[in-house]
Write a protein that holds these residues in place. Structure first.
Motif, PDB file in Angstrom:
ATOM      1  N   VAL A  30      15.568  14.522  24.611  1.00  0.00           N
ATOM      2  CA  VAL A  30      16.836  15.193  24.880  1.00  0.00           C
ATOM      3  C   VAL A  30      16.613  16.659  25.245  1.00  0.00           C
ATOM      4  O   VAL A  30      15.949  17.398  24.505  1.00  0.00           O
ATOM      5  CB  VAL A  30      17.764  15.100  23.648  1.00  0.00           C
ATOM      6  CG1 VAL A  30      19.078  15.824  23.918  1.00  0.00           C
ATOM      7  CG2 VAL A  30      18.031  13.644  23.284  1.00  0.00           C
ATOM      8  N   ARG A  31      17.185  17.060  26.392  1.00  0.00           N
ATOM      9  CA  ARG A  31      17.158  18.472  26.820  1.00  0.00           C
ATOM     10  C   ARG A  31      18.520  19.135  26.646  1.00  0.00           C
ATOM     11  O   ARG A  31      18.607  20.348  26.444  1.00  0.00           O
ATOM     12  CB  ARG A  31      16.755  18.551  28.299  1.00  0.00           C
ATOM     13  CG  ARG A  31      15.422  17.924  28.637  1.00  0.00           C
ATOM     14  CD  ARG A  31      14.266  18.682  28.039  1.00  0.00           C
ATOM     15  NE  ARG A  31      12.982  18.164  28.482  1.00  0.00           N
ATOM     16  CZ  ARG A  31      11.809  18.540  27.993  1.00  0.00           C
ATOM     17  NH1 ARG A  31      11.763  19.452  27.014  1.00  0.00           N
ATOM     18  NH2 ARG A  31      10.685  18.014  28.441  1.00  0.00           N
ATOM     19  N   ASP A  32      19.603  18.303  26.717  1.00  0.00           N
ATOM     20  CA  ASP A  32      20.955  18.872  26.613  1.00  0.00           C
ATOM     21  C   ASP A  32      21.873  17.796  26.018  1.00  0.00           C
ATOM     22  O   ASP A  32      21.629  16.599  26.182  1.00  0.00           O
ATOM     23  CB  ASP A  32      21.459  19.294  27.997  1.00  0.00           C
ATOM     24  CG  ASP A  32      22.803  20.019  27.913  1.00  0.00           C
ATOM     25  OD1 ASP A  32      23.005  20.787  26.948  1.00  0.00           O
ATOM     26  OD2 ASP A  32      23.656  19.789  28.798  1.00  0.00           O
ATOM     27  N   ILE A  33      22.900  18.240  25.333  1.00  0.00           N
ATOM     28  CA  ILE A  33      23.834  17.306  24.709  1.00  0.00           C
ATOM     29  C   ILE A  33      25.238  17.850  24.799  1.00  0.00           C
ATOM     30  O   ILE A  33      25.460  19.069  24.731  1.00  0.00           O
ATOM     31  CB  ILE A  33      23.457  17.043  23.221  1.00  0.00           C
ATOM     32  CG1 ILE A  33      24.399  15.990  22.604  1.00  0.00           C
ATOM     33  CG2 ILE A  33      23.500  18.339  22.419  1.00  0.00           C
ATOM     34  CD1 ILE A  33      23.965  15.536  21.210  1.00  0.00           C
ATOM     35  N   GLU A  34      26.197  16.961  24.987  1.00  0.00           N
ATOM     36  CA  GLU A  34      27.627  17.317  24.958  1.00  0.00           C
ATOM     37  C   GLU A  34      28.339  16.342  24.033  1.00  0.00           C
ATOM     38  O   GLU A  34      28.156  15.135  24.137  1.00  0.00           O
ATOM     39  CB  GLU A  34      28.233  17.234  26.359  1.00  0.00           C
ATOM     40  CG  GLU A  34      29.730  17.568  26.379  1.00  0.00           C
ATOM     41  CD  GLU A  34      30.382  17.371  27.739  1.00  0.00           C
ATOM     42  OE1 GLU A  34      31.614  17.582  27.838  1.00  0.00           O
ATOM     43  OE2 GLU A  34      29.669  16.987  28.697  1.00  0.00           O
ATOM     44  N   ILE A  35      29.120  16.898  23.125  1.00  0.00           N
ATOM     45  CA  ILE A  35      29.919  16.053  22.225  1.00  0.00           C
ATOM     46  C   ILE A  35      31.184  15.653  22.970  1.00  0.00           C
ATOM     47  O   ILE A  35      32.044  16.497  23.257  1.00  0.00           O
ATOM     48  CB  ILE A  35      30.282  16.792  20.920  1.00  0.00           C
ATOM     49  CG1 ILE A  35      29.032  17.378  20.266  1.00  0.00           C
ATOM     50  CG2 ILE A  35      31.017  15.845  19.975  1.00  0.00           C
ATOM     51  CD1 ILE A  35      27.966  16.381  19.939  1.00  0.00           C
ATOM     52  N   LEU A  36      31.299  14.381  23.290  1.00  0.00           N
ATOM     53  CA  LEU A  36      32.475  13.894  24.013  1.00  0.00           C
ATOM     54  C   LEU A  36      33.606  13.527  23.062  1.00  0.00           C
ATOM     55  O   LEU A  36      34.782  13.612  23.420  1.00  0.00           O
ATOM     56  CB  LEU A  36      32.102  12.669  24.850  1.00  0.00           C
ATOM     57  CG  LEU A  36      31.007  12.889  25.903  1.00  0.00           C
ATOM     58  CD1 LEU A  36      30.674  11.568  26.591  1.00  0.00           C
ATOM     59  CD2 LEU A  36      31.433  13.933  26.919  1.00  0.00           C
ATOM     60  N   GLY A  37      33.259  13.108  21.859  1.00  0.00           N
ATOM     61  CA  GLY A  37      34.283  12.735  20.879  1.00  0.00           C
ATOM     62  C   GLY A  37      33.655  12.625  19.501  1.00  0.00           C
ATOM     63  O   GLY A  37      32.875  11.698  19.247  1.00  0.00           O
ATOM     64  N   ALA A  38      33.963  13.573  18.618  1.00  0.00           N
ATOM     65  CA  ALA A  38      33.441  13.509  17.252  1.00  0.00           C
ATOM     66  C   ALA A  38      34.198  12.440  16.464  1.00  0.00           C
ATOM     67  O   ALA A  38      35.307  12.049  16.823  1.00  0.00           O
ATOM     68  CB  ALA A  38      33.574  14.864  16.577  1.00  0.00           C
ATOM     69  N   SER A  39      33.584  11.974  15.389  1.00  0.00           N
ATOM     70  CA  SER A  39      34.196  10.922  14.577  1.00  0.00           C
ATOM     71  C   SER A  39      34.396  11.405  13.148  1.00  0.00           C
ATOM     72  O   SER A  39      33.546  12.095  12.585  1.00  0.00           O
ATOM     73  CB  SER A  39      33.303   9.676  14.561  1.00  0.00           C
ATOM     74  OG  SER A  39      33.777   8.719  13.632  1.00  0.00           O
ATOM     75  N   ARG A  40      35.529  11.025  12.571  1.00  0.00           N
ATOM     76  CA  ARG A  40      35.752  11.250  11.151  1.00  0.00           C
ATOM     77  C   ARG A  40      34.837  10.329  10.353  1.00  0.00           C
ATOM     78  O   ARG A  40      34.153   9.472  10.913  1.00  0.00           O
ATOM     79  CB  ARG A  40      37.214  10.960  10.808  1.00  0.00           C
ATOM     80  CG  ARG A  40      38.201  11.908  11.480  1.00  0.00           C
ATOM     81  CD  ARG A  40      39.617  11.362  11.439  1.00  0.00           C
ATOM     82  NE  ARG A  40      40.072  11.084  10.068  1.00  0.00           N
ATOM     83  CZ  ARG A  40      41.245  10.541   9.781  1.00  0.00           C
ATOM     84  NH1 ARG A  40      42.087  10.204  10.770  1.00  0.00           N
ATOM     85  NH2 ARG A  40      41.602  10.329   8.538  1.00  0.00           N
ATOM     86  N   GLU A  41      34.864  10.470   9.030  1.00  0.00           N
ATOM     87  CA  GLU A  41      34.102   9.562   8.174  1.00  0.00           C
ATOM     88  C   GLU A  41      34.592   8.137   8.395  1.00  0.00           C
ATOM     89  O   GLU A  41      35.793   7.872   8.419  1.00  0.00           O
ATOM     90  CB  GLU A  41      34.276   9.956   6.707  1.00  0.00           C
ATOM     91  CG  GLU A  41      33.426   9.124   5.767  1.00  0.00           C
ATOM     92  CD  GLU A  41      33.538   9.586   4.324  1.00  0.00           C
ATOM     93  OE1 GLU A  41      33.128   8.825   3.433  1.00  0.00           O
ATOM     94  OE2 GLU A  41      34.048  10.704   4.090  1.00  0.00           O
ATOM     95  N   LEU A  42      33.659   7.214   8.554  1.00  0.00           N
ATOM     96  CA  LEU A  42      33.995   5.861   8.988  1.00  0.00           C
ATOM     97  C   LEU A  42      34.527   5.002   7.846  1.00  0.00           C
ATOM     98  O   LEU A  42      33.932   4.973   6.765  1.00  0.00           O
ATOM     99  CB  LEU A  42      32.755   5.183   9.583  1.00  0.00           C
ATOM    100  CG  LEU A  42      32.200   5.808  10.865  1.00  0.00           C
ATOM    101  CD1 LEU A  42      30.834   5.228  11.177  1.00  0.00           C
ATOM    102  CD2 LEU A  42      33.147   5.583  12.029  1.00  0.00           C
ATOM    103  N   PRO A  43      35.623   4.268   8.074  1.00  0.00           N
ATOM    104  CA  PRO A  43      36.122   3.321   7.071  1.00  0.00           C
ATOM    105  C   PRO A  43      35.300   2.040   7.023  1.00  0.00           C
ATOM    106  O   PRO A  43      35.370   1.275   6.073  1.00  0.00           O
ATOM    107  CB  PRO A  43      37.556   3.040   7.526  1.00  0.00           C
ATOM    108  CG  PRO A  43      37.533   3.279   8.991  1.00  0.00           C
ATOM    109  CD  PRO A  43      36.542   4.380   9.228  1.00  0.00           C
ATOM    110  N   LEU A  44      34.552   1.772   8.105  1.00  0.00           N
ATOM    111  CA  LEU A  44      33.607   0.650   8.114  1.00  0.00           C
ATOM    112  C   LEU A  44      32.462   1.016   9.035  1.00  0.00           C
ATOM    113  O   LEU A  44      32.640   1.700  10.036  1.00  0.00           O
ATOM    114  CB  LEU A  44      34.271  -0.660   8.529  1.00  0.00           C
ATOM    115  CG  LEU A  44      34.937  -0.802   9.892  1.00  0.00           C
ATOM    116  CD1 LEU A  44      33.930  -1.177  10.976  1.00  0.00           C
ATOM    117  CD2 LEU A  44      36.011  -1.866   9.850  1.00  0.00           C
TER     118      LEU A  44
END
Length: 593
Positions: A98-112
């Motif tokens: 990995v040289r670069d990263i973009e967060i497209l959609g963060a996630s809350r704590e998972l229920p499953l």
């Protein structure tokens, strides 16, 4: 380069080593190996391993990501060391630095969790269905479903059928289940209904001159849920043909269904359609205790009343003195132990019966001996006659149920299935099909004595008008089901297209001409303008996919199913209407006491 990806997460091989790439997907899991971060990046197509070390400018951002975050990465394809190659993945020979990263959609704590095989309550899975559907098994099931539907369409088009769409909002029509009613705003006090099936419309298409029709049709029925049935809606392959006999329908649809199971059945044996037996409804009930028998199990039940009439076993002997009663035997090859017999007796008690008589045969050194309470009561001569009739020997057993057949047939059928499973007689590596034919058109309610339709009221009686002049309980219809491994997959009939026969058929069931015209006026009127002989069937797509996916519950192959109480926990349906909605529809909700 594309804004989100140059390749999918299944598209990279060692031929791409050294190339710059861009991938987008979900963080399947994160692993920290001594300061080097590994991410399994997942999209719809597969998984690619990406990694990042402290020398990468993206390291600080990669450290923050968690499971099921949606990200985009830019990086360089590198070859894995030979000892680190993962042969289970199409991308197992490479990884992406990995040289670069973009967060497209963060996630809350998972229920499953999406990664892994953890079991979660169904309520949780349905409430967060969009997460549940990310799991590998669910992705495979839904892809299978899509591929099955696509294959069905191709096969029907290849047989010169044309696909037509029928209305979703229509008139209420009694077809064996409760309608979902839709209030009309423009016509206060009146209701539309969601179609239980396109039954009347597809018949009207035949009257309209369209020779071959099919549709992947949504159907809506307000039913109680069970493992192989959705409580609200389902999809079926609906088809109809003109100028056909019952056998023409079989010859048309059997290769379609058989071909689907050959294509998607994971190598399991599928008999060629010409070998599929045609079993009368009467024989299916007698031999298998079900009109959807599992023929992977070779056990066939038999009537053994003559061996118990006047015998020392008073319960059965007295029972046979009543009209309409009989004793049936369920052979159990290799089931000849007291332990197994007691276990099956306990099964019958759980099913609500007092028990289930049994005999088993064992070797006593000096010859074969029949054991069990029944054997002692009826004596060796009758016991031996039963053994010979059933074709049993040492180490085998037989179980017995008695009464009026309708009172015990279903339990006998379930017992047959359990015996076949427990004794290893059921061939798990096979799809076993059978056409069930000659369904009775009428049945009599034992409490009221009233005649009513046993099955589809639109079926043509065998023998036409003449058949309706005799005992209604003897009338058989050109009506048929296709059973596979204990499930009904297809149901259909040659239709009653002659108004005079239809009026007579309904009259026998207590429906006058005016009521028939009121309920089915559109179809009855159409039949008076040169209706062709026609017939068809419908195949349950959800159930077909359930069998192919080797699932026990139909909800595992439906994208967004209801729960056992017919609730959509994700979308909060059914919901209470607003006051404005009720006023607009001229409706009032009466509170339950």
């Amino acid at each position: 380069m594309h804004q989100y990806r140059s390749h999918t997460c299944a598209g990279l091989t060692k031929d791409h080593v050294g190339e710059p790439v861009r991938l987008s997907g979900w963080v399947h899991r994160v692993r920290d190996h001594g300061g080097i971060l590994f991410i399994d990046l997942r999209d719809h197509y597969g998984i690619t391993q990406v990694l990042c070390d402290p020398d990468s400018p993206a390291f600080a951002a990669v450290e923050k990501v968690r499971s099921e975050w949606c990200i985009r990465i830019d990086g360089e394809v590198k070859a894995r060391s030979p000892e680190l190659v993962n042969p289970k993945l199409p991308t197992g020979e490479i990884e992406v630095f990995v040289r670069d990263i973009e967060i497209l959609g963060a996630s809350r704590e998972l229920p499953l969790m999406v990664f892994g095989d953890q079991e979660y309550p169904e309520e949780t899975r349905l409430r967060y269905r969009y997460l549940d559907l990310r799991r590998d098994e669910m992705q495979k099931n839904m892809i299978l479903r899509s591929d099955v539907v696509s294959s069905i369409r191709r096969r029907m088009w290849d047989k010169a059928f044309r696909e037509f769409q029928t209305p979703i909002i229509t008139a209420s029509s009694p077809e064996g289940a409760r309608d979902f009613l839709v209030p009309s705003r423009l016509h206060p006090g009146k209701f539309y209904a969601l179609p239980q099936a396109p039954q009347q419309f597809k018949q009207l298409l035949m009257v309209s001159g369209f020779d071959k029709y099919f549709q992947i049709a949504p159907c809506f029925r307000d039913e109680d849920p069970r493992a192989d049935r959705s409580p609200t809606d389902f999809y079926q392959l609906d088809m109809e043909m003109s100028f056909v006999t019952q056998q023409d329908i079989f010859d048309t649809i059997s290769p379609v269904i058989g071909g689907i199971f050959e294509e998607f059945g994971k190598g399991k044996k599928v008999d060629t359609p010409s070998e599929w037996p045609q079993i009368s409804y009467k024989d299916a009930a007698l031999k298998y205790g079900s009109d959807k028998p599992d023929l992977r199990n070779p056990i066939e039940m038999q009537v053994v009343s003559e061996h118990f009439a006047g015998s020392g076993f008073a319960i059965f002997a007295k029972l046979l003195e009543q009209d309409g009663t009989e004793i049936r035997a369920i052979p159990a090859p290799t089931g000849g132990s007291r332990k197994f017999c007691d276990r099956m007796n306990a099964f019958a008690q759980k099913e609500g019966l007092p028990g289930m008589g049994y005999i088993f045969w064992r070797d006593q050194g000096e010859g074969m001996e029949a054991a069990g309470p029944l054997a002692k009561n009826i004596g060796p001569e009758r016991t031996e006659a039963i053994r010979q009739q059933l074709g049993l020997g040492v180490g085998d057993a037989a179980f017995f149920l008695g009464g009026k057949p309708k009172s015990f047939e279903a339990v006998a059928g379930r017992a047959r299935n359990v015996i076949g499973e427990e004794l290893g007689l059921t061939d798990k590596d096979r799809f076993a099909f059978a056409w069930i034919v000659d369904f009775p058109i009428y049945e009599r309610d034992e409490e009221t004595g009233k005649l009513d339709f046993e099955h589809n009221p639109f079926s043509m009686p065998q023998g036409g008008m003449d058949a309706l002049m005799g005992d209604p309980l003897d009338v058989r219809g050109y009506q048929y089901d296709l059973a596979c491994n204990g499930y009904e997959l297809v149901s259909g009939a040659i239709r009653n297209h002659k108004p005079e026969i239809m009026f007579k058929a309904f009259e026998i069931a207590g429906y006058g001409k005016e009521e028939v015209e009121k309920r089915f006026g559109g179809m009855v009127n159409a039949f008076q303008y040169g209706a062709p002989p026609h017939g068809g069937c419908a195949a349950g797509i959800d159930r077909i996919v359930m069998l192919l996916a080797e699932e026990q519950n139909i909800r595992e192959v439906i994208l967004f199913p209801m729960n056992q109480r017919a609730e959509d926990l994700m979308m909060n349906a059914p919901s209470e209407p607003t006051s404005d909605q009720l006023m607009e529809l001229h409706l009032r909700v009466i509170p339950q006491e």
